[in-house]
Design a protein around this motif. Structure first.
Motif, short mmCIF file in Angstrom:
data_model
loop_
_atom_site.label_atom_id
_atom_site.label_comp_id
_atom_site.label_asym_id
_atom_site.label_seq_id
_atom_site.Cartn_x
_atom_site.Cartn_y
_atom_site.Cartn_z
N HIS A 245 0.96 -1.16 -0.06
CA HIS A 245 -0.05 0.05 0.05
C HIS A 245 1.11 1.26 -0.01
O HIS A 245 1.20 1.76 1.16
CB HIS A 245 -0.90 -0.12 1.36
N LEU A 246 1.37 1.56 -1.31
CA LEU A 246 2.28 2.81 -1.11
C LEU A 246 1.70 4.22 -0.55
O LEU A 246 2.53 4.86 -0.10
CB LEU A 246 2.80 3.09 -2.71
N TRP A 247 0.52 4.32 -0.88
CA TRP A 247 -0.09 5.59 -0.11
C TRP A 247 0.34 5.82 1.12
O TRP A 247 0.26 6.97 1.78
CB TRP A 247 -1.43 5.74 -0.85
N TYR B 11 -0.64 11.91 -3.38
CA TYR B 11 0.61 11.98 -4.14
C TYR B 11 1.91 11.81 -3.54
O TYR B 11 2.73 11.08 -3.80
CB TYR B 11 0.73 13.29 -5.11
N THR C 41 2.21 8.38 -1.88
CA THR C 41 2.69 7.07 -2.72
C THR C 41 4.20 7.54 -3.41
O THR C 41 4.97 6.46 -3.49
CB THR C 41 1.72 7.44 -4.04
N ASP D 117 1.16 -2.05 -6.34
CA ASP D 117 0.65 -0.99 -5.55
C ASP D 117 -1.08 -1.25 -5.30
O ASP D 117 -1.70 -0.86 -6.16
CB ASP D 117 1.02 0.32 -6.25
N ALA E 16 -3.85 0.23 -4.02
CA ALA E 16 -4.15 1.47 -3.82
C ALA E 16 -5.75 1.46 -3.30
O ALA E 16 -6.56 1.66 -4.30
CB ALA E 16 -3.98 2.19 -5.15
N ASN F 92 -2.48 9.13 -7.74
CA ASN F 92 -1.79 8.11 -7.48
C ASN F 92 -0.79 7.60 -8.42
O ASN F 92 0.52 7.28 -8.42
CB ASN F 92 -2.44 6.85 -6.96
N LEU G 235 3.35 7.42 -9.12
CA LEU G 235 4.21 6.16 -9.68
C LEU G 235 4.89 6.48 -10.64
O LEU G 235 6.23 6.20 -10.84
CB LEU G 235 3.12 4.96 -9.97
#
Length: 452
Positions: free
Chosen positions: A69-71, A105, A108, A125, A127, A139, A143
């Motif tokens: 979960h990159l956010w 943004y 992420t 990812d 999201a 998002n 990336l």
């Protein structure tokens, strides 16, 4: 996005390609973003090729994180002593709804740079904080700007907020169709491709699950769902009863599945994302599903999952996965106080779960996961000269048991150097830190929290 031609020279090259094996003193030649040759004493093909002295280093494929979960990249340390329930309350219910597109943004981008810094060149990812089309666009933009290779998995909650989970259950955000048409009209956008992060039987109704899967397959997109977590039994059986299993389904966690459910995934051609740290720290399961997946030939790969209460690298996951699986496999003998003569799985198995096997999870094995001529030039160079890595025996064993993010000296994605001399390159790294700190301050203001 391709950099200059590159020759990584004189390192111990661990290709993960069974036809090539290891080269104790080898070279990797890169041109136009592609690995063109792997072997000893290679020569540059064109003038101006950048030559990197890799003596004393281990040269490995870029690592692949199959579920992240990159956010949440800006939320490190937020959920230390929590179970899944505590994490859900602190992050999903409390902070997630407060995210603006700008926060999305920043988080992420920072999360993607955390991965690159740790030698992870490809990430799936997951999201699931996309409350508006602007969040979704932010998002994807983050990336792209980071330079990472990624599978962007469009999740919820959409405009319905937390009502997206449980019942009543609205449809998966229709904005996914718009985003696919705008950002992925040809399937691949630079280093990015798209899939759907679906709620699955654990978090919504059978009717919503059926609709979600139909939507994903109508768009021709791969699917990822959370299954096999303590307190949410029977998810794979439920998918089977709905006739929804298939090779396009990735099953995240899978730590508490029955033998029948593992068999159903194997028979359907599905894959599993293993998250050893989170599975054990948040009490999702007794042990990760590593041994069950490997025994049945299920494509499986390691993942970090959330960084809010765990680390950001895959070396930690390799160590935990190996220790946990040996413990699980030998628990019966140990409980009888019997000496165990031999143990299964080794450190190379773990490195494969973070490279080639992980690439197979997302059907990317023809592009990444090994240092094979013709594949994308995704490479990590690890400095093996420090005392904790200057070992006696197999350097891969030393790497898996001792390496960390600080040991990653260089990272290359698609031929582009994104980390050199132990530091992320380009103006985006400095700007990302500023944005992340701004986002943290704003989130603290909105929640009334003070910086610790």
């Amino acid at each position: 996005m391709h950099g200059h031609d590159l020759l990584i020279s004189g390192g111990h090259v661990v290709t993960l390609d069974p036809g090539i094996g290891d080269l104790p003193q080898g070279d990797v030649l890169i041109r136009d973003g592609i690995i063109t040759a792997v072997g000893p004493a290679l020569a540059p093909q064109v003038p101006g090729t950048r030559v990197v002295d890799a003596r004393g280093r281990l040269v490995i494929p870029g690592l692949v994180d199959t579920h992240r979960h990159l956010w949440q990249g800006a939320l490190g340390g937020h959920t230390g002593q929590v179970s899944l329930t505590g994490y859900s309350g602190a992050v999903i219910a409390d902070l997630a709804p407060r995210y603006t597109p700008e926060d999305l943004y920043a988080g992420t981008l920072w999360g993607a740079l955390q991965a690159l810094n740790a030698g992870i060149t490809t990430v799936a990812d997951w999201a699931h904080n996309l409350s508006t089309p602007e969040h979704a666009d932010a998002n994807v933009r983050a990336l792209h700007d980071s330079g990472i290779r990624a599978v962007f998995l469009y999740g919820g909650p959409g405009p319905d907020g937390l009502g997206f989970f449980g019942a009543p259950a609205p449809r998966h955000p229709a904005d996914a169709r718009r985003l696919q048409a705008e950002h992925f009209p040809r399937g691949i956008n630079g280093r990015l491709r798209m899939g759907l992060a679906l709620r699955g039987p654990s978090f919504t109704t059978p009717e919503a699950t059926r609709d979600d899967f139909a939507f994903a397959r109508d768009l021709g997109l791969p699917i990822s769902v959370h299954v096999g977590m303590a307190g949410f039994p029977g998810a794979v059986v439920a998918l089977d009863k709905l006739g929804l299993l298939g090779p396009d389904v990735n099953h995240a966690h899978a730590a508490q599945l029955s033998d029948r459910e593992f068999g159903l995934i194997a028979d359907s051609g599905g894959s599993i994302s293993l998250s050893p740290s989170v599975d054990m720290l948040m009490a999702l399961g007794t042990y990760p599903a590593t041994g069950h997946a490997l025994a049945r030939g299920i494509p499986a790969g390691l993942s970090v999952d959330t960084t809010t209460g765990s680390g950001t690298d895959l070396f930690t996951e390799m160590r935990l996965a190996l220790a946990a699986e040996r413990s699980r496999a030998n628990a019966s003998a140990v409980s009888r106080n019997e000496a165990v003569e031999s143990v299964e799985l080794n450190q190379r198995d773990m490195l494969r779960l973070a490279t080639l096997d992980a690439a197979r999870v997302w059907h990317l094995e023809d592009e990444v996961g090994s240092l094979t001529p013709g594949k994308r030039a995704d490479v990590a160079v690890v400095d093996m000269r420090p005392p904790h890595l200057d070992g006696f025996g197999d350097p891969v064993t030393t790497l898996v048991m001792g390496a960390g993010t600080a040991d990653i000296e260089m990272v290359v994605v698609g031929g582009q150097v994104v980390k050199a001399d132990g530091m992320l390159t380009g103006a985006i790294a400095g700007r990302a830190r500023e944005l992340m700190h701004e986002s943290r301050a704003n989130l603290r203001d909105r929640t009334g929290r003070k910086a610790s």
